[in-house]
Design a protein around this motif. Structure first.
Motif, short mmCIF file in Angstrom:
data_model
loop_
_atom_site.label_atom_id
_atom_site.label_comp_id
_atom_site.label_asym_id
_atom_site.label_seq_id
_atom_site.Cartn_x
_atom_site.Cartn_y
_atom_site.Cartn_z
N SER A 36 0.83 -1.21 0.00
CA SER A 36 0.00 0.00 0.00
C SER A 36 0.86 1.26 0.00
O SER A 36 0.53 2.25 -0.66
CB SER A 36 -0.93 0.00 1.21
N SER A 94 -6.53 -1.60 -4.87
CA SER A 94 -7.27 -0.91 -3.82
C SER A 94 -6.95 -1.58 -2.49
O SER A 94 -6.36 -2.66 -2.44
CB SER A 94 -8.77 -0.99 -4.10
N VAL A 154 1.91 1.83 -3.52
CA VAL A 154 0.80 2.34 -4.33
C VAL A 154 0.55 3.81 -4.03
O VAL A 154 0.28 4.61 -4.93
CB VAL A 154 -0.48 1.51 -4.07
N GLU A 164 -2.90 7.09 4.51
CA GLU A 164 -3.81 7.70 3.53
C GLU A 164 -3.95 9.20 3.78
O GLU A 164 -4.11 9.97 2.84
CB GLU A 164 -5.17 7.02 3.59
N ILE A 210 -6.85 4.57 -2.43
CA ILE A 210 -6.86 3.11 -2.39
C ILE A 210 -8.15 2.57 -1.80
O ILE A 210 -8.29 1.37 -1.63
CB ILE A 210 -5.63 2.55 -1.63
#
Length: 201
Positions: free
Chosen positions: A18, A152, A21, A71, A80
């Motif tokens: 993550s 995601s 990403v 995030e 995501i």
């Protein structure tokens, strides 16, 4: 930022993928809570991974809490998780089942590898396996209705959980039993961020 933990942990790998990403630069220290106990304890007295050491030196643990923090840091990056609404609720449900599957697979691994065979309790293992299959049946049905993007938060968590289970407890379930889950995982594992973050890495 520093991410602590081995990539053979589905929770550590979930965070590591993550972060890539989200485009967040970080140092990864592949420390084991078993063989590197003292080193991990010096960073996090709870000796729990994943552990994230923030740029300000604060220690954060639990993959879901770490991702919530990341995030916020990466507000400019591709999202995501879906915007609030039905799509987000579906993603949260899929993620929650994938995390439950991680928990159950890890319990089986710990029971088999850490507890002497003569002390293993088969009725308890049977119960955990029943729970594990229940989570994958629910996910299989959900993915057949609508599968998430494999990059995601739901897609990453499902793929990481399935890869972990297939590698660590392959005798417990067959990929042919959950074709939608297996297909999503195969697609995810071909993505550059997954290839750059292998479970054995």
């Amino acid at each position: 930022m520093i991410l602590i933990g081995m990539l053979d942990s589905p929770y550590v790998r979930r965070v590591a993928i993550s972060m890539k990403v989200l485009g967040l630069e970080h140092e990864h220290r592949p420390l084991s809570v078993f063989s590197d106990f003292d080193q991990v304890q010096a960073i996090n007295p709870a000796v729990k991974v994943p552990t994230l050491v923030t740029g300000g030196g604060q220690v954060l643990m639990d993959s879901t809490l770490i991702l919530a923090y990341l995030e916020e840091l990466a507000a400019h990056a591709p999202r995501i998780r879906p915007e609030p609404g039905p799509a987000r609720l579906r993603a949260l449900c899929q993620t929650s089942y994938a995390l439950a599957a991680c928990d159950k697979a890890v319990q089986i691994v710990y029971e088999r590898r850490l507890r002497p065979q003569e002390k293993q309790h088969q009725p308890w293992l049977d119960r955990v396996q029943l729970q594990l299959h229940g989570t994958w049946r629910q996910l299989e049905a959900s993915l057949r209705e609508e599968a998430p993007d494999c990059l995601s938060i739901a897609g990453i968590t499902i793929a990481v959980a399935w890869s972990f289970a297939q590698q660590m407890v392959p005798d417990v379930m067959a990929a042919s039993d959950y074709p939608a889950v297996a297909a999503l995982t195969a697609l995810a594992e071909r993505q550059p961020v997954f290839l750059a973050t292998p479970m054995a890495g």
